[in-house]
Motif scaffolding. Structure first.
Motif, PDB file in Angstrom:
ATOM      1  N   LEU A  19       0.815  -1.223   0.000  1.00  0.00           N
ATOM      2  CA  LEU A  19       0.000   0.000   0.000  1.00  0.00           C
ATOM      3  C   LEU A  19       0.844   1.265   0.000  1.00  0.00           C
ATOM      4  O   LEU A  19       0.430   2.297  -0.547  1.00  0.00           O
ATOM      5  N   PRO A  21       3.576   2.860  -1.438  1.00  0.00           N
ATOM      6  CA  PRO A  21       3.891   3.839  -2.497  1.00  0.00           C
ATOM      7  C   PRO A  21       2.671   4.615  -2.957  1.00  0.00           C
ATOM      8  O   PRO A  21       2.709   5.846  -3.034  1.00  0.00           O
ATOM      9  N   ALA A  22       1.575   3.899  -3.217  1.00  0.00           N
ATOM     10  CA  ALA A  22       0.377   4.577  -3.706  1.00  0.00           C
ATOM     11  C   ALA A  22      -0.139   5.563  -2.664  1.00  0.00           C
ATOM     12  O   ALA A  22      -0.434   6.719  -2.983  1.00  0.00           O
ATOM     13  N   VAL A  23      -0.213   5.120  -1.414  1.00  0.00           N
ATOM     14  CA  VAL A  23      -0.791   5.988  -0.382  1.00  0.00           C
ATOM     15  C   VAL A  23       0.088   7.214  -0.154  1.00  0.00           C
ATOM     16  O   VAL A  23      -0.415   8.333  -0.022  1.00  0.00           O
ATOM     17  N   VAL A  25       2.316   8.761  -2.263  1.00  0.00           N
ATOM     18  CA  VAL A  25       2.260   9.721  -3.375  1.00  0.00           C
ATOM     19  C   VAL A  25       0.903  10.405  -3.402  1.00  0.00           C
ATOM     20  O   VAL A  25       0.793  11.633  -3.503  1.00  0.00           O
ATOM     21  N   TYR A  26      -0.147   9.606  -3.286  1.00  0.00           N
ATOM     22  CA  TYR A  26      -1.510  10.147  -3.362  1.00  0.00           C
ATOM     23  C   TYR A  26      -1.766  11.150  -2.249  1.00  0.00           C
ATOM     24  O   TYR A  26      -2.327  12.219  -2.473  1.00  0.00           O
ATOM     25  N   THR A  27      -1.295  10.820  -1.048  1.00  0.00           N
ATOM     26  CA  THR A  27      -1.559  11.717   0.078  1.00  0.00           C
ATOM     27  C   THR A  27      -0.763  13.006  -0.040  1.00  0.00           C
ATOM     28  O   THR A  27      -1.309  14.099   0.125  1.00  0.00           O
ATOM     29  N   THR A  28       0.546  12.899  -0.345  1.00  0.00           N
ATOM     30  CA  THR A  28       1.350  14.129  -0.357  1.00  0.00           C
ATOM     31  C   THR A  28       1.045  15.022  -1.553  1.00  0.00           C
ATOM     32  O   THR A  28       1.069  16.243  -1.419  1.00  0.00           O
ATOM     33  N   ILE A  29       0.776  14.433  -2.713  1.00  0.00           N
ATOM     34  CA  ILE A  29       0.616  15.281  -3.894  1.00  0.00           C
ATOM     35  C   ILE A  29      -0.833  15.671  -4.120  1.00  0.00           C
ATOM     36  O   ILE A  29      -1.122  16.661  -4.768  1.00  0.00           O
ATOM     37  N   MET A  30      -1.765  14.879  -3.600  1.00  0.00           N
ATOM     38  CA  MET A  30      -3.152  15.184  -3.923  1.00  0.00           C
ATOM     39  C   MET A  30      -3.977  15.620  -2.710  1.00  0.00           C
ATOM     40  O   MET A  30      -4.558  16.690  -2.708  1.00  0.00           O
ATOM     41  N   ILE A  31      -4.010  14.799  -1.675  1.00  0.00           N
ATOM     42  CA  ILE A  31      -4.910  15.088  -0.562  1.00  0.00           C
ATOM     43  C   ILE A  31      -4.424  16.284   0.257  1.00  0.00           C
ATOM     44  O   ILE A  31      -5.181  17.227   0.519  1.00  0.00           O
ATOM     45  N   PRO A  33      -2.311  18.816  -0.581  1.00  0.00           N
ATOM     46  CA  PRO A  33      -2.504  20.091  -1.278  1.00  0.00           C
ATOM     47  C   PRO A  33      -3.961  20.522  -1.378  1.00  0.00           C
ATOM     48  O   PRO A  33      -4.270  21.711  -1.312  1.00  0.00           O
ATOM     49  N   LEU A  34      -4.850  19.539  -1.503  1.00  0.00           N
ATOM     50  CA  LEU A  34      -6.268  19.885  -1.571  1.00  0.00           C
ATOM     51  C   LEU A  34      -6.690  20.594  -0.284  1.00  0.00           C
ATOM     52  O   LEU A  34      -7.328  21.642  -0.315  1.00  0.00           O
ATOM     53  N   GLY A  36      -4.553  21.946   1.814  1.00  0.00           N
ATOM     54  CA  GLY A  36      -3.744  23.150   1.873  1.00  0.00           C
ATOM     55  C   GLY A  36      -4.424  24.299   1.152  1.00  0.00           C
ATOM     56  O   GLY A  36      -4.436  25.446   1.620  1.00  0.00           O
ATOM     57  N   THR A  37      -5.029  23.983   0.003  1.00  0.00           N
ATOM     58  CA  THR A  37      -5.713  25.013  -0.770  1.00  0.00           C
ATOM     59  C   THR A  37      -6.935  25.516  -0.013  1.00  0.00           C
ATOM     60  O   THR A  37      -7.189  26.716   0.052  1.00  0.00           O
TER      61      THR A  37
ATOM     62  N   PHE B  91       2.399   1.099  -8.744  1.00  0.00           N
ATOM     63  CA  PHE B  91       1.862   1.437  -7.422  1.00  0.00           C
ATOM     64  C   PHE B  91       0.372   1.078  -7.332  1.00  0.00           C
ATOM     65  O   PHE B  91      -0.103   0.573  -6.319  1.00  0.00           O
ATOM     66  N   TYR B 113     -10.859   5.946   0.634  1.00  0.00           N
ATOM     67  CA  TYR B 113      -9.914   7.060   0.657  1.00  0.00           C
ATOM     68  C   TYR B 113      -9.216   7.203  -0.692  1.00  0.00           C
ATOM     69  O   TYR B 113      -9.129   8.291  -1.260  1.00  0.00           O
ATOM     70  N   ALA B 128      -1.733  24.953  -3.741  1.00  0.00           N
ATOM     71  CA  ALA B 128      -0.847  24.358  -2.743  1.00  0.00           C
ATOM     72  C   ALA B 128       0.189  23.442  -3.390  1.00  0.00           C
ATOM     73  O   ALA B 128       1.309  23.323  -2.883  1.00  0.00           O
ATOM     74  N   LEU B 154      -3.556   7.464  -9.987  1.00  0.00           N
ATOM     75  CA  LEU B 154      -3.696   6.353  -9.055  1.00  0.00           C
ATOM     76  C   LEU B 154      -5.136   5.987  -8.683  1.00  0.00           C
ATOM     77  O   LEU B 154      -5.473   4.808  -8.697  1.00  0.00           O
TER      78      LEU B 154
END
Lengths: 309, 279
Positions: A19, A21-23, A25-31, A33-34, A36-37, B91, B113, B128, B154
């Motif tokens: 789990l 790598p996917a979690v 990358v997805y969390t830092t780049i997508m969730i 920042p979302l 953060g915005t 991934f 999630y 951001a 992903l």
């Protein structure tokens, strides 16, 4: 981890490894920042310092006359953009899929491939290509209309305030009609032959078979397509930017939320870019999309009957 | 029964509608490509005719070749697309395997999630994301684009692959376990080869929006040496607006590689889209 009874292991590290790598990358780049915005939309730069201003940015955007006119204009245009897609793209997609799925139709593979081609092209090609074709300088559109005796109908559609947005919506429909076509086509193929045969035994054929038997069975797919269209439309930017530029001319007639966000965030001409107001617009887009998706999940999807074969 | 479904008149009508729509779909593309091969005069005098000996000209392509750095742009697009695609598939498949194979606490929650991103577009986090990339010094690098596109691809990849992996036979995996294969080997040796068709579908779905994206290259990597083809074509067209030969040639150059790839893989793509249907 070589033992077969993984169930008895206290910590199954391989699950985390699979789990991670996917979690990450997805969390830092997508969730993040979302969020953060969303967070940035509650702050404002005052003397180079971020100051918490609560809902002030939203108040400015919705009520301050300098901002609200542009915002409501963009939102209204975006609504119309979506309405045109729903009224034109989806019916055409369903029609094409219904025809394509009729058994023993020759050349079906060719039609499918050809009609899907615009969907794979980039917005830059589509936007600029259509701009050239509709241009009054280049005679393609007028001479085509002339050939069928309708030259009087020609107008510089992309340059007129009253037509530009509808024209662009139709260009976008032209580009994306392949998606509903393919999804509905796939849904129509899942209908078991027995059901169709049973309908035919009862004398239901042709058009009435489509309306009474097939359409109810593909309603869930139509629901999914509608919500996908909604999300894509309220997030659109590229086509307008390619065809009309960041100013979404003429006179902001084709300005939608995506282009409004871009101009606000990056600035244009004399206006300086403003990340906080940009975030505010992005947050509102987020809320609109969230509302649309929730409406689909909790209102539409629950009422649709799914048939299991 | 065949007679009720296939009267000749209905069949003619069906073909008429499909041919009409095919023309609508292909005509603009053809007009652009055909005219890119003509002289400037011919483009304006007779936009709808094919180039002949007199009107054939490659002057537009020469301008593009001399002025734009399209080879570099292609290379950038290729690197970004292939690298993001590889990350998304690897991934995504790993996460999908974990979600479909093991029962652990929070499994459903994790699935939800990861599926959030299907509906909420990553673009809304742009402000951001840009700050994050500025802070980590990744602005104007291809890495920034690869990371963003990996995150963007992903959710759908995990969602589709989970569905497919649930169909892989349990007995096969258990047989592998009895033979002493580690969980990693079961994934790489047994499961991955079996879901290859699904991977191809996910690959095509992931690839097209990445190759065509204008937003993130414009915001995260607008520098000359990191421009992708889409952004490069956009900027080039903006500069050469009045040079119709060059614009049409640039558009054709942007169309052709995607078109060739698509025609090569269309069977795979369409089989993938309808795969759920005919399983």
């Amino acid at each position: 981890m070589s033992t077969p009874q993984t169930e008895k292991h206290p910590v199954r590290w391989h699950i985390a490894v699979f789990l991670a790598p996917a979690v990450i990358v997805y969390t830092t780049i997508m969730i993040l920042p979302l969020f953060g915005t969303l967070q940035l939309s509650f702050f404002r730069q005052i003397d180079r310092e971020a100051v918490f201003v609560g809902l002030d940015n939203f108040r400015t955007l919705l009520l301050d006359p300098r901002w609200s006119a542009s915002f409501w204009n963009a939102l209204g245009n975006n609504m119309w953009f979506f309405v045109v897609h729903m009224l034109v793209q989806n019916p055409i997609g369903i029609l094409l899929a219904a025809i394509l799925s009729s058994p023993r139709l020759r050349l079906a593979a060719f039609y499918r491939t050809a009609i899907f081609i615009p969907t794979i092209l980039s917005f830059v090609i589509v936007g600029f290509g259509w701009k050239l074709i509709l241009s009054p300088i280049w005679g393609v559109a007028p001479s085509l209309l002339d050939a069928v005796g309708l030259k009087v109908l020609f107008a510089p559609w992309l340059g007129k305030e009253e037509y530009a947005l509808t024209t662009l919506s139709l260009i976008s429909v032209w580009q994306f009609v392949g998606i509903p076509m393919m999804l509905i086509y796939a849904a129509l193929l899942t209908i078991p032959d027995e059901i169709i045969e049973a309908a035919e035994c009862d004398g239901i054929t042709g058009m009435s078979q489509f309306w009474k038997v097939k359409l109810p069975l593909i309603l869930p797919s139509i629901g999914i397509i509608s919500v996908l269209t909604f999300v894509a439309n309220f997030n659109a930017f590229d086509l307008i930017y390619s065809a009309q530029g960041a100013l979404a001319g003429p006179n902001f007639a084709t300005d939608i939320l995506g282009t409004f966000l871009y101009r606000t965030f990056f600035g244009f001409q004399l206006q300086i870019g403003d990340p906080n107001m940009g975030s505010t617009i992005a947050s509102i887009m987020f809320l609109i999309i969230l509302a649309g998706v929730c409406f689909y999940l909790f209102v539409i999807q629950r009422r649709l009957r799914r048939y299991q074969f | 029964m065949a007679t009720t479904r296939h009267s000749p008149a209905r069949s003619v009508a069906a073909h008429a509608i499909l041919i009409a729509y095919t023309i609508i779909a292909l005509f603009p593309v053809l007009v652009i490509v055909v005219n890119s091969l003509k002289t400037r005069n011919a483009i304006f005098r007779s936009p709808l005719s094919l180039p002949d000996e007199e009107t054939f000209s490659l002057v537009g392509y020469q301008t593009v070749w001399a002025q734009g750095d399209f080879i570099l742009y292609f290379q950038n697009s290729l690197i970004v697309t292939v690298a993001s695609l590889a990350c998304v598939l690897l991934f995504g498949a790993m996460a999908a395997f974990a979600l479909s194979e093991y029962r652990f606490r929070g499994n459903t929650l994790m699935g939800l999630y990861l599926a959030l991103g299907i509906m909420i577009p990553i673009r809304l986090g742009t402000v951001a994301i840009l700050q994050l990339m500025v802070a980590s010094g990744l602005v104007n690098t291809l890495t920034a684009l690869i990371l963003v596109y990996t995150a963007q691809g992903l959710p759908l990849a995990v969602f589709i692959l989970t569905e497919f992996m649930q169909q892989v036979s349990k007995d096969l995996k258990d047989a592998g376990r009895i033979d002493g294969l580690s969980e990693y080997r079961i994934f790489f040796r047994l499961v991955l080869p079996l879901v290859r068709p699904a991977m191809a579908t996910v690959g095509v779905f992931t690839m097209i929006p990445i190759w065509n994206d204008l937003w993130f290259p414009l915001i995260l990597a607008p520098a000359e040496d990191t421009k992708t083809v889409t952004l490069g074509a956009q900027v080039f067209i903006g500069q050469f607006v009045t040079n119709w030969n060059a614009v049409l040639a640039a558009l054709s150059l942007a169309i052709l590689p995607v078109l060739v790839l698509y025609i090569a893989f269309s069977r795979q793509l369409i089989r993938g889209i309808t795969a759920g249907a005919v399983k």
